[in-house]
Write an enzyme that holds these catalytic residues in place. Sequence first.
Site, short mmCIF file in Angstrom:
data_model
loop_
_atom_site.label_atom_id
_atom_site.label_comp_id
_atom_site.label_asym_id
_atom_site.label_seq_id
_atom_site.Cartn_x
_atom_site.Cartn_y
_atom_site.Cartn_z
N LYS A 22 0.83 -1.21 0.00
CA LYS A 22 0.00 0.00 0.00
C LYS A 22 0.87 1.26 0.00
CE LYS A 22 -1.74 1.59 4.08
NZ LYS A 22 -1.41 3.00 4.35
N ASN A 23 1.86 1.30 0.90
CA ASN A 23 2.62 2.53 1.08
C ASN A 23 3.66 2.77 -0.03
OD1 ASN A 23 1.06 3.13 3.24
ND2 ASN A 23 2.59 2.60 4.79
N CYS A 116 -5.30 12.59 13.10
CA CYS A 116 -5.88 11.29 12.79
C CYS A 116 -5.78 10.42 14.02
CB CYS A 116 -5.23 10.65 11.57
SG CYS A 116 -3.64 9.93 11.90
N ARG A 121 0.17 14.35 13.39
CA ARG A 121 0.72 14.14 12.05
C ARG A 121 0.67 15.39 11.16
NH1 ARG A 121 -1.36 8.59 9.64
NH2 ARG A 121 0.59 8.74 8.46
N ASP A 307 4.40 0.51 12.04
CA ASP A 307 3.23 -0.14 11.45
C ASP A 307 3.09 -1.61 11.85
OD1 ASP A 307 2.57 2.23 10.27
OD2 ASP A 307 3.35 1.72 8.29
N ILE A 329 7.43 6.97 17.16
CA ILE A 329 7.08 7.69 15.93
C ILE A 329 5.78 8.50 16.09
CG2 ILE A 329 6.71 7.50 13.42
CD1 ILE A 329 9.46 6.47 14.20
N ARG A 401 -8.54 -0.70 4.43
CA ARG A 401 -7.66 0.32 3.85
C ARG A 401 -6.33 -0.28 3.44
NH1 ARG A 401 -6.77 5.45 7.28
NH2 ARG A 401 -5.51 5.73 5.44
N1 EPU Z 1 6.21 14.62 10.98
C1 EPU Z 1 6.16 15.96 11.29
N2 EPU Z 1 5.96 16.85 10.28
C2 EPU Z 1 5.82 16.47 8.99
C3 EPU Z 1 5.88 15.09 8.67
C4 EPU Z 1 6.08 14.19 9.69
O1 EPU Z 1 6.28 16.35 12.47
O2 EPU Z 1 5.64 17.34 8.11
C5 EPU Z 1 6.44 13.64 12.05
C6 EPU Z 1 5.23 12.72 12.25
O3 EPU Z 1 4.25 13.29 13.08
C7 EPU Z 1 5.87 11.49 12.84
C8 EPU Z 1 7.22 11.44 12.12
O4 EPU Z 1 7.46 12.77 11.63
O5 EPU Z 1 6.10 11.67 14.21
C9 EPU Z 1 7.32 10.47 10.96
O6 EPU Z 1 6.15 10.57 10.15
P1 EPU Z 1 6.17 10.30 8.58
O7 EPU Z 1 6.06 11.59 7.87
O8 EPU Z 1 7.32 9.42 8.25
O9 EPU Z 1 4.82 9.49 8.39
P2 EPU Z 1 3.93 9.52 7.08
O10 EPU Z 1 4.81 9.73 5.91
O11 EPU Z 1 2.76 10.40 7.27
C10 EPU Z 1 4.17 6.97 6.50
C11 EPU Z 1 3.23 5.81 6.30
C12 EPU Z 1 2.61 5.41 7.62
C13 EPU Z 1 3.74 5.03 8.58
C14 EPU Z 1 4.75 6.19 8.71
C15 EPU Z 1 5.96 5.86 9.54
C16 EPU Z 1 2.48 6.13 4.03
C17 EPU Z 1 1.39 6.46 3.10
N3 EPU Z 1 2.21 6.19 5.34
O12 EPU Z 1 3.37 8.02 7.05
O13 EPU Z 1 1.79 4.28 7.38
O14 EPU Z 1 3.23 4.73 9.85
O15 EPU Z 1 5.20 6.59 7.40
O16 EPU Z 1 6.63 4.77 9.02
O17 EPU Z 1 3.58 5.80 3.60
C18 EPU Z 1 0.03 2.76 7.79
O18 EPU Z 1 0.28 2.21 6.71
O19 EPU Z 1 -0.75 2.24 8.64
C19 EPU Z 1 0.64 4.05 8.12
C20 EPU Z 1 0.16 4.85 9.05
#
Ligand code: EPU
Length: 422
Positions: A22-23, A116, A121, A307, A329, A401
Amino acid sequence: MEKLIIEGGKPLYGTVRISGAKNAALPLIAATLLAEGIHTLNNVPDLRDTRTILRLLESLGITWERHGTTLRIDSTNLTYSEASYDLVKTMRASVLVLGPLLARLGKAKVSLPGGCAIGARPIDFHIKGFEQLGVTCRLEQGYVDAEIDGRMQGSTIFFDVPSVTGTENLLMGAALAQGTTIIKNAAREPEIGNLVDMLTVMGAEIEGRGTDRLTIHGVERLYASESEIIPDRIEAGTYLIAVAATGGEVTVTDCNPAHLPSLLDKLRVAGMEIKELGNTITLDATGRQKIKCVDIKTMPYPGYPTDLQAQFMALMAMSDGVSIVHETIFENRFMHVAELHRMGADIAIDGHMAVVKGVGRTGFYGAPVMATDLRASSSLVIAGLAAKGRTEISRIYHLERGYEQMVEKLTALGATVWKEQE
Ligand code: EPU
């Protein structure tokens, strides 16, 4: 709404094929916006989230068709540049269109995702990164309104903490920027490598694949291409943990064992026999009456994945000792704990840590529980498969999802599981 019923207490046996990730599918689908023409993506899972991003593409003027696991996306008529709240609120990853829209149209209006179930996030890293590439971003009425006159300008971007979708968004934007962009402290998840490979086939020039420093030499144009989605390491990990919890012996096929270094280590320490052979992993838990306790701490890749935290916690709740689960995280990713309590678990939360006192393999019993987010739901499925008696999990749309044909896959492994209307 549908609920999932599980008659638990049966070991799992057999073979399960892992779907595309998915990701990885979400950013690769978004990347098709970068070049006009017909793109082909193979091994695309049919999930609620992949359908959502395809609806988002349609709302931008794009057409697509699916043949089995192959998607053909025609990105020629990219006519709109707005991702509405209706779509973004159901799936945060919708923000992945920001980079491609800016690169191709010079403007994008994307709804802010809001909080969420697993935490606040924010997307401030994405916005700061695009501003460093010369984009003007205004936050108005719940939207990021972003604009640039001409092409983005290469720059050096540093992430305070590695962000997966932040890295992906900026990679896509920088691929068509003028000059060189360096992303420091970039996320290193395998899904990012998948995106780098696709962009490279499209004509992008990227160095540092798989490292925390990505160098992108912007090019003037990218071309439609054919790419393949990597196997879903989180789906594979979820089935492996399920077998460890229920006992039995299962081979997961069409996966990449190298993408699960931390989980496989933890499962071995928990007493499971694991064989990695080519693109398969076999976990043998037959005859193991006890599960050893192991601590986990979630970290960016290659550390233990957040995850797979909820699923491993369900396993540790059935162990014969005390383990610590440390979530670093997301600040609110313990929603499954209250539901696991209803099934016999003994878990105390203290901030980012959970102290899990194992009640043994036979200490779980079925109960009605509620799914709160995607991975929390799969931990309840694992608990239900191992528990004595009947578990009813409501709100299973969360599960849909991210897990393709979970009922069919579990049934083929010998589980008694079905869906019913609530
Ligand atoms: N963060 C910030 N600011 C930002 C972006 C991130 O503070 O602008 C923080 C987040 O709050 C978190 C950390 O940085 O504490 C890492 O978050 P990240 O941005 O890596 O998460 P994401 O890109 O929103 C993806 C996956 C998630 C997975 C996380 C961590 C996708 C579509 N989603 O989310 O997947 O948990 O990386 O590995 O790739 C899931 O599949 O169930 C899922 C939630």
